[in-house]
Write an enzyme that holds these catalytic residues in place. Structure first.
Site, PDB file in Angstrom:
ATOM      1  CE  LYS A 177      18.304  -4.478 -12.492  1.00 22.85           C
ATOM      2  NZ  LYS A 177      17.710  -4.167 -11.162  1.00 22.85           N
ATOM      3  CD  GLU A 252      18.997 -19.665  -7.251  1.00 27.22           C
ATOM      4  OE1 GLU A 252      17.819 -19.942  -6.922  1.00 27.22           O
ATOM      5  OE2 GLU A 252      19.752 -18.948  -6.595  1.00 27.22           O
ATOM      6  CB  CYS A 286      17.348 -18.997  -3.683  1.00 27.39           C
ATOM      7  SG  CYS A 286      19.122 -19.107  -3.474  1.00 27.39           S
ATOM      8  CD  GLU A 383      11.084 -18.449  -3.040  1.00 25.07           C
ATOM      9  OE1 GLU A 383      12.151 -19.069  -2.939  1.00 25.07           O
ATOM     10  OE2 GLU A 383      10.856 -17.613  -3.937  1.00 25.07           O
TER      11      GLU A 383
END
Ligand code: TXE
Length: 481
Positions: A177, A252, A286, A383
């Site tokens: 997906k 992750e 990331c 983040e």
């Protein structure tokens, strides 16, 4: 940019087809904000069909292949990726908004994952275990079955390569997906897998919204493992949904990765890494290094040298291939500018520029270097996922470790120092899944196990480690008297 396949279909059981609802979603170019096509709005019914197709593949042609044969298919897929490199790079640049050179690097990475896992497929071995008299005991590494893969928009090709490459090498059948914001290369991957000769149902791709197709995939009782890359919040939902079926997940979830610069470091060598690790893909990475910790003695010098580099950085349309592209969406731009609003004027040490002729509808943010913040400030803790880095001073090794380990994340860290003892000490003490000594990222090495701790997630991808994650270990104990 005209893909060679229909973009508004799902790929299930080796066939392109309309999704069950017949609905579509817009696909837009972040460099202009304009709609460039439609993708399928896949949902629970399509996920059901994809899982069923994957199950059939496992009990059919795909499940019968040997590891060597799976490796050959992956090798063919890698070769096809390279043959289609220009088209793939153009698609990724247009869809994600990343400068063409960075998109080309992602094509190479996808090919490398296919090559690496092609070579690794027949090298995953079990063990024989010395045991009691009269027994022979050994272990088998077997595929888990149907694996679900939920991929974000920032590095579609790289993440598809590491995730599906390893799962396919191990003999699993995959349902992917991709993110609704950037699906093109996921669809291209499906078509290249078809061309490479993967049996029907080994690779299935269902685009759609996270809350619809994504949620249906993570909660599906026929899925034996879920691999997810994305936000912490969605990671929690994914793990919770998988827990209901008692299946393992690999998560992750990004980070706030630090680079530690000691006074004895070669600053000239470090400088491009300090900046690029924060600005690559406009900071939407990331493993971006968003915190630069510098020993106080050289803090002003490093700040000034980074500031000078920042002033030369330009954000421009992806196809003009400058330092940075736009952010993925208006929403992402809002998140990033919202964070920047928290910074005081004096804390904005340097800024880059947006190209004056960049289209108004594009989601551009000029890179910003920040200093004068406390390690506990939100800007130094959360983040941001944009072209923003924070400089923080430290006085000694102990304080550097406390600051570096002082966020909920733990994905990547690096140490710049000439002192070998310090390098070894810090490699152990830093809370991260990867530690780099006098470099950052090791050029993305596909061979290197990758993953985090804490809010960065758990499980390991890349390298051989991923093959273990995508397999199930069986112990066979034979009693023969
Ligand atoms: O992430 P989401 P978004 C971080 C980054 C960014 C923030 C938001 O900080 O600002 O996340 O980005 C699918 N069940 N990262 O909203 O929602 C979704 O369709 C199952 C870090 O894009 O996590 C997409 O395919 N799946 C990061 C994928 O999850 C669901 C990369 C990621 O989307 C779902 C991207 C659900 N309920 C963002 N909801 C990294 N680690 O590199 C959404 N999805």
């Amino acid at each position: 940019m005209q893909p060679w396949f229909d973009t508004d279909k799902v790929f299930i059981g080796g066939r392109w087809q309309r999704c069950a609802s017949g609905g579509t979603l817009p696909m837009s170019d972040p460099s202009t904000g304009r709609e460039i096509g439609r993708i399928a709005r896949g949902g629970a019914e399509d996920i059901d069909a994809a899982v069923e197709a994957a199950r059939k593949a496992l009990s059919g042609d795909w499940g019968r292949l040997t590891a060597v044969e799976r490796g050959r298919l992956l090798a063919r897929l890698g070769a096809l990726v390279l043959e289609h490199a220009d088209a793939l790079a153009e698609m990724e640049a247009t869809d994600v908004g990343k400068p063409l050179t960075q998109a080309r690097a992602d094509v190479t990475a996808l090919a490398r994952y296919c090559e690496f896992y092609a070579g690794a497929a027949d090298k995953v071995m079990g063990e024989t275990i010395p045991f009691q008299q009269g027994f022979t005991v050994y272990t088998l590494r077997e595929p888990i079955g149907v694996t679900g893969h939920i991929v974000p928009w920032n590095y579609p090709m790289q993440i598809i390569g590491r995730s599906l490459g390893a799962a396919l090498a191990m003999g699993n059948a995959c349902v992917l997906k991709p993110a609704e914001e950037a699906c093109l290369t996921a669809l291209a991957f499906a078509d290249l897998a078809r061309m490479a000769g993967f049996p029907d149902g080994a690779v299935n791709v269902v685009p759609g919204l996270g809350a619809e197709a994504g949620a249906a995939l993570t909660a599906h009782p026929g899925v034996g493992h879920v691999s997810f890359t994305g936000s912490v919040g969605t990671g929690r939902l994914v793990q919770t949904a998988a827990a209901a079926n008692l299946v393992p997940v690999t998560l992750e979830l990004g980070g706030k990765s630090p680079q530690l610069v000691f006074a004895d470091a070669d600053i000239g060598k470090a400088l491009p890494f300090l900046v690029n690790a924060g600005l690559q893909n406009a900071g939407q990475t990331c493993s971006a290094s968003s915190r630069i910790l510098v020993e106080r003695r050289r803090f002003d010098e490093v700040t000034e040298r980074m500031a000078e580099v920042y002033r030369g950085k330009l954000a421009a349309p992806a196809m003009s291939d400058r330092d940075l592209g736009p952010l993925i969406s208006a929403r992402q731009k809002e998140i990033v500018t919202g964070y920047l609003d928290l910074a005081g004027q004096g804390q904005r040490v340097a800024e880059g520029r947006v190209a004056p002729d960049a289209p108004d509808g594009g989601h551009y943010v000029a890179p910003v270097l920040l200093a004068g913040l406390a390690p506990e400030d939100r800007l130094a803790q959360e983040e941001i996922f944009g072209p923003v880095q924070v400089l923080l001073p430290f006085d000694d090794e102990e304080e550097a470790v406390v600051i570096a380990n002082g966020t909920p994340y733990g994905l990547v860290a690096s140490v710049w120092s000439a002192d070998g003892g310090r390098q070894m000490r810090l490699a152990k003490r830093l809370r991260a899944g990867q530690v780099f000594l006098n470099n950052y990222g090791a050029a993305g090495g596909v061979e290197l196990p990758f993953g985090g701790t804490g809010h960065s997630g758990h499980g390991r991808e890349k390298g051989f480690e991923a093959l273990y994650g995508f397999s199930s270990l069986k112990t066979v104990a034979a009693h023969h008297g």
